[in-house]
Design a protein around this motif. Sequence first.
Motif, short mmCIF file in Angstrom:
data_model
loop_
_atom_site.label_atom_id
_atom_site.label_comp_id
_atom_site.label_asym_id
_atom_site.label_seq_id
_atom_site.Cartn_x
_atom_site.Cartn_y
_atom_site.Cartn_z
N ILE A 48 66.13 6.03 8.51
CA ILE A 48 67.00 6.09 7.33
C ILE A 48 66.44 5.22 6.20
CG2 ILE A 48 69.28 5.43 6.46
CD1 ILE A 48 70.41 6.30 9.17
N TRP A 58 71.85 10.65 1.90
CA TRP A 58 72.66 11.04 3.06
C TRP A 58 73.86 11.87 2.65
CZ3 TRP A 58 73.00 5.25 4.47
CH2 TRP A 58 73.78 4.56 3.55
N LEU A 183 69.87 10.00 11.05
CA LEU A 183 71.30 10.06 11.34
C LEU A 183 71.57 10.63 12.73
CD1 LEU A 183 72.59 11.29 7.86
CD2 LEU A 183 72.89 9.02 8.87
#
Length: 291
Positions: A48, A58, A183
């Motif tokens: 991330i 995101w 994620l």
Amino acid sequence: MDLRAIGMGLAFALMWSSAFTSTHIIVAEAPPLAALSVRFLISGLLGIALALALGQSWRLSRAQWRATFIFGLCQNALYLGFNWVAMTTVEASVAAIIASTMPLIVGALGWIVFRERLSPLGLGGLIAGFAGVAIIMGGRLQGGVDPFGLMLCIFGALALAVATLTVRGASSGGGGVLMVVGLQMLVGAAILAVVSVLIEPLQVTVTPRLAYAFIYTVIVPGLAATWVWFQLVGRIGAVRAATFHFLTPVFGVTIAALVLGEPLDWHDALGVAVIALGILAVQLSKQKRVQ
């Protein structure tokens, strides 16, 4: 397919296959689900952070969030969770062989459940691939392989196959591929952490061997192989890239024998060769279908 794509495919297959050996080292000295949860937490946060540095967001579409959860559950929590627990009682080569059948399971389920067309080459590949598994497992069962561990490996391969068929186009829309991968890993980390707290005693034997294996698993199969895979898909497409999965049983069994000293006999050599050819035939049949 150019030489660079071939090199990337070989590198991916080698890194991906090596994970079974490093995992076997880890689960011998740490609770498997807790160790896997920590691995996903570290890999997910790194993924991330790198995605944000590259400008990815995101803010995903609804389809991407659904795909992220399903893959985080099926691929990370179930597929790898089952495999890590299984490798406390079965050899790394057994786990690698069962996991390598995932393209065969996808092809079989797509043909049986979703009525997808299957050419004679693809059908022959399915038959050959599962025949190779039968050859190997026949010899291993006679040698005393743990049935429960073997069953967990099979459940893991089924979970990943179902996720592959259920979720398509996960990287389309907003966000980005690396963000979605990161994620997914956090989803797997959260699920596995809860299960670990409920069922596992937290007993870790800290050794240099464990540390090296864990760091290697996070960086090489976890991040580097994932990055190479998506670069390869972007270069030659998902169908052609998936052809390199036929090397997984070959590399997986060879690395386990060299690093862990796991024994091999003629059942293994013959079965691995048949499985590899079966996977290759299935993937080549898919290439012809999309051309």
